[in-house]
Design a protein around this motif. Structure first.
Motif, PDB file in Angstrom:
ATOM      1  N   MET A  59      22.320  -0.784   3.321  1.00 29.39           N
ATOM      2  CA  MET A  59      22.304  -1.714   3.338  1.00 29.39           C
ATOM      3  C   MET A  59      24.084  -1.937   3.436  1.00 29.39           C
ATOM      4  N   ARG A  60      23.990  -3.388   3.874  1.00 32.73           N
ATOM      5  CA  ARG A  60      25.037  -3.699   4.466  1.00 32.73           C
ATOM      6  C   ARG A  60      26.237  -4.922   3.826  1.00 32.73           C
ATOM      7  N   VAL A  61      27.435  -4.866   3.099  1.00 31.79           N
ATOM      8  CA  VAL A  61      27.738  -5.299   2.339  1.00 31.79           C
ATOM      9  C   VAL A  61      29.390  -5.984   3.382  1.00 31.79           C
ATOM     10  N   SER A  62      29.917  -6.858   2.734  1.00 30.99           N
ATOM     11  CA  SER A  62      31.155  -6.856   3.459  1.00 30.99           C
ATOM     12  C   SER A  62      31.998  -7.786   1.949  1.00 30.99           C
ATOM     13  N   LEU A  63      33.490  -7.022   2.042  1.00 34.52           N
ATOM     14  CA  LEU A  63      34.143  -7.459   0.961  1.00 34.52           C
ATOM     15  C   LEU A  63      35.501  -8.753   1.322  1.00 34.52           C
ATOM     16  N   LEU A  64      35.402  -9.687   1.280  1.00 39.91           N
ATOM     17  CA  LEU A  64      36.163 -10.913   1.331  1.00 39.91           C
ATOM     18  C   LEU A  64      37.531 -10.776   0.600  1.00 39.91           C
TER      19      LEU A  64
ATOM     20  N   ARG B 156      28.423 -14.332   7.850  1.00 38.49           N
ATOM     21  CA  ARG B 156      28.101 -12.920   7.156  1.00 38.49           C
ATOM     22  C   ARG B 156      26.969 -12.676   6.863  1.00 38.49           C
ATOM     23  N   HIS B 157      26.029 -13.373   7.910  1.00 37.60           N
ATOM     24  CA  HIS B 157      24.510 -14.016   7.894  1.00 37.60           C
ATOM     25  C   HIS B 157      23.941 -12.242   8.138  1.00 37.60           C
ATOM     26  N   ALA B 158      24.612 -11.159   8.605  1.00 41.07           N
ATOM     27  CA  ALA B 158      24.155 -10.108   9.171  1.00 41.07           C
ATOM     28  C   ALA B 158      24.482  -9.397   7.712  1.00 41.07           C
ATOM     29  N   ASP B 159      24.422  -9.889   6.434  1.00 43.56           N
ATOM     30  CA  ASP B 159      25.195  -8.897   5.451  1.00 43.56           C
ATOM     31  C   ASP B 159      23.837  -8.707   4.510  1.00 43.56           C
ATOM     32  N   ASP B 160      24.005  -7.560   4.060  1.00 45.72           N
ATOM     33  CA  ASP B 160      22.488  -7.630   2.691  1.00 45.72           C
ATOM     34  C   ASP B 160      23.534  -8.884   1.638  1.00 45.72           C
ATOM     35  N   LEU B 161      25.588  -8.476   1.215  1.00 40.91           N
ATOM     36  CA  LEU B 161      25.486  -7.927   0.056  1.00 40.91           C
ATOM     37  C   LEU B 161      26.782  -8.779   0.224  1.00 40.91           C
ATOM     38  N   VAL B 162      27.609 -10.042  -0.003  1.00 43.06           N
ATOM     39  CA  VAL B 162      29.457  -9.888   0.430  1.00 43.06           C
ATOM     40  C   VAL B 162      29.793 -10.592  -1.099  1.00 43.06           C
ATOM     41  N   VAL B 163      30.924 -10.081  -1.323  1.00 44.07           N
ATOM     42  CA  VAL B 163      31.650 -10.412  -2.536  1.00 44.07           C
ATOM     43  C   VAL B 163      33.306 -10.609  -2.190  1.00 44.07           C
ATOM     44  N   LEU B 164      33.574 -11.567  -3.091  1.00 41.26           N
ATOM     45  CA  LEU B 164      35.035 -12.239  -3.027  1.00 41.26           C
ATOM     46  C   LEU B 164      35.982 -11.286  -4.297  1.00 41.26           C
ATOM     47  N   PRO B 165      36.903 -11.681  -3.903  1.00 43.60           N
ATOM     48  CA  PRO B 165      38.116 -11.593  -5.393  1.00 43.60           C
ATOM     49  C   PRO B 165      38.012 -11.969  -6.351  1.00 43.60           C
TER      50      PRO B 165
ATOM     51  N   TRP C 285      22.985 -12.245  -0.015  1.00 44.65           N
ATOM     52  CA  TRP C 285      23.406 -12.290  -1.854  1.00 44.65           C
ATOM     53  C   TRP C 285      25.018 -12.228  -1.743  1.00 44.65           C
ATOM     54  N   LEU C 286      25.794 -13.408  -2.651  1.00 43.56           N
ATOM     55  CA  LEU C 286      26.982 -12.784  -2.726  1.00 43.56           C
ATOM     56  C   LEU C 286      27.658 -13.085  -4.511  1.00 43.56           C
TER      57      LEU C 286
ATOM     58  N   ILE D 287      37.851  -9.108   6.162  1.00 42.92           N
ATOM     59  CA  ILE D 287      36.535  -8.333   6.120  1.00 42.92           C
ATOM     60  C   ILE D 287      36.271  -7.350   6.542  1.00 42.92           C
ATOM     61  N   LEU D 288      35.801  -6.851   5.050  1.00 39.75           N
ATOM     62  CA  LEU D 288      35.722  -5.020   4.794  1.00 39.75           C
ATOM     63  C   LEU D 288      34.752  -5.107   4.755  1.00 39.75           C
ATOM     64  N   THR D 289      33.756  -4.460   5.332  1.00 45.16           N
ATOM     65  CA  THR D 289      32.067  -4.054   5.978  1.00 45.16           C
ATOM     66  C   THR D 289      31.850  -2.383   5.621  1.00 45.16           C
ATOM     67  N   ALA D 290      30.617  -1.862   5.265  1.00 42.41           N
ATOM     68  CA  ALA D 290      30.421  -0.619   5.602  1.00 42.41           C
ATOM     69  C   ALA D 290      28.408  -0.895   5.398  1.00 42.41           C
ATOM     70  N   GLU D 291      28.257   0.009   5.702  1.00 38.41           N
ATOM     71  CA  GLU D 291      26.761   0.303   5.938  1.00 38.41           C
ATOM     72  C   GLU D 291      26.912   1.546   4.370  1.00 38.41           C
ATOM     73  N   LEU D 292      26.236   0.993   3.275  1.00 39.68           N
ATOM     74  CA  LEU D 292      25.873   1.865   2.003  1.00 39.68           C
ATOM     75  C   LEU D 292      24.181   2.141   2.392  1.00 39.68           C
ATOM     76  N   ASP D 293      23.640   3.346   2.135  1.00 37.90           N
ATOM     77  CA  ASP D 293      22.711   4.259   1.737  1.00 37.90           C
ATOM     78  C   ASP D 293      22.173   4.635   0.025  1.00 37.90           C
ATOM     79  N   PRO D 294      21.915   3.617  -0.331  1.00 36.59           N
ATOM     80  CA  PRO D 294      21.718   3.231  -1.888  1.00 36.59           C
ATOM     81  C   PRO D 294      21.275   4.216  -2.390  1.00 36.59           C
TER      82      PRO D 294
END
Length: 259
Positions: free
Chosen positions: A1-6, A30-39, A77-78, A232-239
């Motif tokens: 699961m790829r997530v990015s924090l903007l 961020r089309h390569a992400d699964d979840l994007v988060v803003l502040p 998902w945003l 932009i902080l991006t990481a791969e997570l393992d649910p």
């Protein structure tokens, strides 16, 4: 699961409409992400108290519309951070918005713990009361906002509601940055969840922001951490790591109080 924090920088000289467009443009990349988060309150600034009422919007206002379109275009998902919401009864709320990849607003969360010690947000905005989770294909999000991070009972309630990944948008001040990192790791390790804490950069109404958005795993280890500026902080997570952690070290089942 790829997530990015903007980690958006808030500049008081940048018009709200311009920052809204800039944030939407970042989401669309961020089309390569699964979840994007803003502040938190990135459209106006978390410490810009005098701007809360003038900048307040309904849930179908311009910020929500821009975020909906950006989520749909990027197919992500945003978690669009939070906005100053003008409720139907005229009240003000610090409200987080979550959109699905079709651009539908699927959940909102009104911040429960308002910061200010009887001034600022604490008197200008009304408190929410609902524990909010959001099921995604890969995980279940539990929603909190900024000052909420200091209240562990909220996060226990989110875990009891099924949360596996905790999402905390914030406008956290630089002078308390050590608490930001410490509390993020504590909430992750005590609840055996991933924690995504997305802060702002820049300055809100003269208050320098901490930046340093952070992603923490269920063991409390830092997966990725931003610096102080816009990033932009991006990481791969393992649910599955949440399930494995809870099985290998089943501390949650030994809870006595609050059950």
């Amino acid at each position: 699961m790829r997530v990015s924090l903007l980690q958006i920088a808030v500049d008081p000289d940048e018009p709200v409409a311009a920052r809204r467009e800039r944030a939407a443009a970042l989401v669309r990349t961020r089309h390569a992400d699964d979840l994007v988060v803003l502040p938190e309150l990135w459209h106006v600034g978390a410490f810009a108290f005098d701007s809360f009422a003038p900048a307040a919007e309904a849930l179908d206002g311009p910020t929500a519309q821009a975020m909906s379109e950006a989520a749909r275009e990027a197919r992500v998902w945003l978690h669009a951070g939070s906005i100053a919401e003008r409720g139907a009864d005229g009240g003000l709320f610090n409200t987080s918005l979550v959109f699905d990849p079709d651009g539908r607003l699927v959940r909102t969360y009104r911040k429960i713990h308002r910061f200010g010690f009887d001034k600022g947000e604490a008197v200008l905005m009304d408190a929410g009361s609902e524990i909010v989770t959001v099921p995604l294909p890969e995980t279940v999000l539990g929603l909190a906002t900024c000052y909420d991070l200091r209240f562990p009972e909220l996060f226990r309630a989110l875990v009891d509601a099924g949360a596996q990944t905790l999402v905390v948008p914030a406008g956290w001040p630089e002078r308390r940055r050590a608490h930001w990192t410490l509390l993020a790791r504590a909430r992750a390790v005590e609840n055996q969840c991933y924690l995504l804490a997305c802060g702002t950069a820049g300055t809100h109404a003269g208050v320098p922001q901490a930046g340093h958005s952070i992603i923490v795993d269920p063991w409390g280890e830092t997966v990725a951490e931003a610096g102080p500026g816009e990033q932009i902080l991006t990481a791969e997570l393992d649910p599955e790591r949440v399930t494995k952690t809870r099985e290998e070290f089943p501390a949650l089942k030994d809870r006595v109080l609050g059950r």
